[in-house]
Design a protein around this motif. Structure first.
Motif: not given
Length: 193
Positions: A119-125, A159-160, A127-136, A180-184
């Motif tokens: 899971g990935h996010t854009d740069e806004r927000g 999450s990254y 680091r903690e919030y984006n780690m949680a959002l990427g995980e969601r 995005r979420v990458e399917i690796n």
């Protein structure tokens, strides 16, 4: 004494939770690339567009690809390895259902396949919030696949956050690509020829 213990719990628990989120899943290392000597002679064509550099390298270097569960109808969807999200959302879009359904069918047909959902996010927000959002986001994809019959042991949600953008720009177009979420595939990817 009890008041001190409660006060200490109120302090320690948020600190521990923050520490877990901070160290979070971003410490996961991508799988090492396979050498050319170990690469099968059968060529596979996987779209690496929208993948991070490490994920694209891994997608190109996987061995032991399987044609089981790959049909003419789902080949194009299996080649797609990225699911995008709206701003501040972990809801799957209707455009991605066919892609995820094709990957679910392949994973069900290939019990030895393993997938990392990053899971990935854009740069806004923060680091903690984006780690949680990427995980969601990664867990939303994981949940969809499991609901459609995939064995949970085949999936890993990671999450990254905002740490691995594929577009370094600072505008809506770049942010849209980075959400995005990458399917690796880490073992037994689809054979797409």
């Amino acid at each position: 004494m009890e008041i001190k213990m409660n006060a200490m719990k109120l302090f320690v628990l948020p600190v521990l939770a923050t520490a877990l989120v901070m160290t979070g899943c971003a410490s996961r290392k991508p799988a090492a690339p396979v050498s050319a000597a170990n690469t099968p002679s059968t060529a596979t064509t996987v779209s690496t567009e929208g993948l991070s550099e490490d994920a694209a390298l891994n997608a190109k270097n996987l061995t032991g690809a399987s044609a089981k569960g790959v049909t003419a109808a789902n080949r194009a969807f299996l080649a797609k390895r990225v699911v995008h999200f709206d701003y501040d959302s972990s809801d799957l879009s209707t455009e991605d259902y066919q892609t995820l359904q094709a990957h679910a069918q392949f994973l069900i047909a290939n019990a030895n396949s393993r997938v990392a959902l990053t899971g990935h996010t854009d740069e806004r927000g923060t680091r903690e919030y984006n780690m949680a959002l990427g995980e969601r986001r990664a867990k939303a994809v994981q949940s969809y696949l499991i609901t459609n019959g995939v064995n949970p042991q085949q999936l890993e949600a990671v999450s990254y956050g905002k740490e691995m953008p594929i577009n370094p720009g600072h505008n809506e177009a770049a942010w849209k690509e980075n959400r995005r979420v990458e399917i690796n595939y880490e073992a037994v990817p689809p054979l797409l020829k």
